[in-house]
Design a protein around this motif. Structure first.
Motif, short mmCIF file in Angstrom:
data_model
loop_
_atom_site.label_atom_id
_atom_site.label_comp_id
_atom_site.label_asym_id
_atom_site.label_seq_id
_atom_site.Cartn_x
_atom_site.Cartn_y
_atom_site.Cartn_z
N TRP A 189 0.84 -1.21 0.00
CA TRP A 189 0.00 0.00 0.00
C TRP A 189 0.87 1.26 0.00
O TRP A 189 0.56 2.24 -0.69
CB TRP A 189 -0.92 0.00 1.22
CG TRP A 189 -2.06 -0.95 1.12
CD1 TRP A 189 -2.52 -1.59 0.00
CD2 TRP A 189 -2.90 -1.39 2.20
NE1 TRP A 189 -3.59 -2.40 0.32
CE2 TRP A 189 -3.83 -2.30 1.65
CE3 TRP A 189 -2.92 -1.12 3.56
CZ2 TRP A 189 -4.82 -2.91 2.43
CZ3 TRP A 189 -3.90 -1.73 4.34
CH2 TRP A 189 -4.84 -2.62 3.79
N ALA A 190 1.95 1.24 0.77
CA ALA A 190 2.83 2.41 0.84
C ALA A 190 3.47 2.70 -0.52
O ALA A 190 3.66 3.87 -0.89
CB ALA A 190 3.90 2.20 1.91
N ARG A 191 3.82 1.63 -1.25
CA ARG A 191 4.42 1.82 -2.59
C ARG A 191 3.39 2.34 -3.59
O ARG A 191 3.70 3.19 -4.42
CB ARG A 191 4.99 0.50 -3.09
CG ARG A 191 6.28 0.07 -2.43
CD ARG A 191 6.89 -1.12 -3.13
NE ARG A 191 6.05 -2.31 -3.07
CZ ARG A 191 6.15 -3.24 -2.12
NH1 ARG A 191 7.04 -3.09 -1.14
NH2 ARG A 191 5.36 -4.30 -2.13
N ARG A 192 2.17 1.84 -3.49
CA ARG A 192 1.16 2.16 -4.49
C ARG A 192 0.47 3.50 -4.24
O ARG A 192 0.06 4.18 -5.18
CB ARG A 192 0.09 1.06 -4.52
CG ARG A 192 0.56 -0.27 -5.09
CD ARG A 192 -0.55 -1.29 -4.94
NE ARG A 192 -0.20 -2.62 -5.41
CZ ARG A 192 -0.50 -3.09 -6.63
NH1 ARG A 192 -1.13 -2.32 -7.49
NH2 ARG A 192 -0.17 -4.32 -6.97
N PHE A 193 0.29 3.87 -2.98
CA PHE A 193 -0.58 5.00 -2.66
C PHE A 193 0.10 6.04 -1.77
O PHE A 193 -0.47 6.47 -0.76
CB PHE A 193 -1.85 4.48 -1.96
CG PHE A 193 -2.55 3.38 -2.69
CD1 PHE A 193 -3.11 3.60 -3.94
CD2 PHE A 193 -2.64 2.12 -2.13
CE1 PHE A 193 -3.77 2.59 -4.61
CE2 PHE A 193 -3.30 1.09 -2.79
CZ PHE A 193 -3.86 1.33 -4.05
N PRO A 194 1.31 6.49 -2.12
CA PRO A 194 2.00 7.43 -1.23
C PRO A 194 1.26 8.75 -1.05
O PRO A 194 1.26 9.31 0.05
CB PRO A 194 3.36 7.63 -1.91
CG PRO A 194 3.13 7.27 -3.34
CD PRO A 194 2.12 6.17 -3.31
N ASP A 195 0.64 9.25 -2.11
CA ASP A 195 -0.06 10.54 -1.99
C ASP A 195 -1.28 10.43 -1.08
O ASP A 195 -1.55 11.34 -0.28
CB ASP A 195 -0.47 11.05 -3.37
CG ASP A 195 0.72 11.41 -4.24
OD1 ASP A 195 1.82 11.62 -3.68
OD2 ASP A 195 0.56 11.47 -5.48
#
Length: 234
Positions: free
Chosen positions: A187-193
Motif C-alpha cells: 500500500w505504501a508503494r502504491r498510494f504514497p499521496d
C-alpha cells in the motif's frame, strides 16, 4: 470448507486471512462485483463469507449500485447462522444491512493503532483471541452506529465502534487485521499521496513503525483470522 471472498477494489490483499485459509485447505471463490461479477441472492452455497474493504463509502450506490444488494445478502447470511466477516468497508456494509447509520468522513484513522476490547469483546470467541488490547492497522475515514441488538466488541480513541457481532457469527471489524507488514508495504508503494493526505509524515516513519508495531499486529491478525475460521463447521 468453501469460502466466498468479496473484493471491492482492484488492490485487495487477503493477508493474514489468506494465510489462515491456506492452513485450513479452504476452497476459495473470489467475487469482484465492482468489476461486474454477479452476486448471488444469498450465500447459501458457501460455508463462510468474507467481505473486504474498498475506497468507496458504504453508501456510494451511484457509482457502485451493487452495494445495497451486498449489504442485504450479508444480513441474510448472518440471519441464516453462517459465519460472515466484514472488514472496513465490509463492516460498514454489514452495519447498513442491519439498519445502522453510516457516518461518512467523521472518523479518519490511519496506521498501526491500539484497539481495546469491551467487556463483550473479552468474552467473544473471536475477538478475545487477540487479547484485551492489541495493535492493528487502520485506514478509514467513515464509521457507523451499532445495529440494534449488536454486541459492541472493540473501540479505539478515534472510532468508538471498531468491531461488533450480530447473532452467532456475524462479525464486523473497522480495522484491517488482514493487513500484515507485506500488505502495508505494498500500500505504501502504491498510494504514497493518499497516505500523505491521511497521515502527513507517516511514510518517513514507516520502517520504524513496522518494526515496532507491525510484528505485533501480524500476530494479532493471524490469531483473529484463525479464530473466525474456527466458527466454520468442520
Amino acid at each position: 470448507m468453501r469460502v466466498a471472498l468479496i473484493e471491492n477494489t482492484a488492490v485487495t490483499h487477503h493477508g493474514q486471512i489468506g494465510v489462515a485459509l491456506h492452513e485450513r485447505g479452504a476452497l476459495v471463490d473470489i467475487l469482484r462485483p465492482f468489476r461486474g461479477d454477479a452476486l448471488p441472492l444469498d450465500f447459501s452455497g458457501w460455508d463462510a463469507v468474507i467481505v473486504f474493504g474498498g475506497e468507496q463509502s458504504a453508501r456510494d450506490d451511484a457509482r457502485h449500485p451493487y452495494l445495497p444488494h451486498l449489504a442485504d445478502a450479508m444480513r441474510k447470511a448472518v440471519e441464516a447462522g453462517q459465519p460472515v466477516l466484514g472488514i472496513c468497508l465490509g463492516s460498514q456494509l454489514m452495519a447498513r444491512g442491519f439498519g445502522a447509520e453510516n457516518q461518512l468522513g467523521t472518523a479518519p484513522e490511519f496506521g498501526w493503532c491500539r484497539v481495546d476490547l469491551t467487556g463483550d469483546g473479552e468474552a467473544d470467541p473471536v475477538l478475545s483471541a487477540a487479547g484485551s488490547a492489541f495493535r492493528v492497522f487502520q485506514w478509514h475515514s467513515d464509521t457507523f452506529t451499532l445495529p440494534a441488538g449488536a454486541l459492541h466488541l472493540a473501540r479505539s480513541d478515534r472510532a468508538a465502534h471498531q468491531a461488533f457481532r450480530v447473532g452467532r457469527a456475524g462479525y464486523a471489524t473497522q480495522f484491517h487485521f488482514e493487513a500484515n507488514r507485506a500488505v502495508v508495504a505494498d500500500w505504501a508503494r502504491r498510494f504514497p499521496d493518499l497516505i500523505e493526505g491521511m497521515e502527513p509524515g507517516w511514510l518517513s516513519r514507516h520502517a520504524a513503525l513496522a518494526e515496532r508495531d507491525g510484528a505485533l499486529a501480524d500476530a494479532a491478525g493471524l490469531r483473529l483470522a484463525r479464530a473466525f475460521l474456527d466458527l466454520v463447521p468442520r
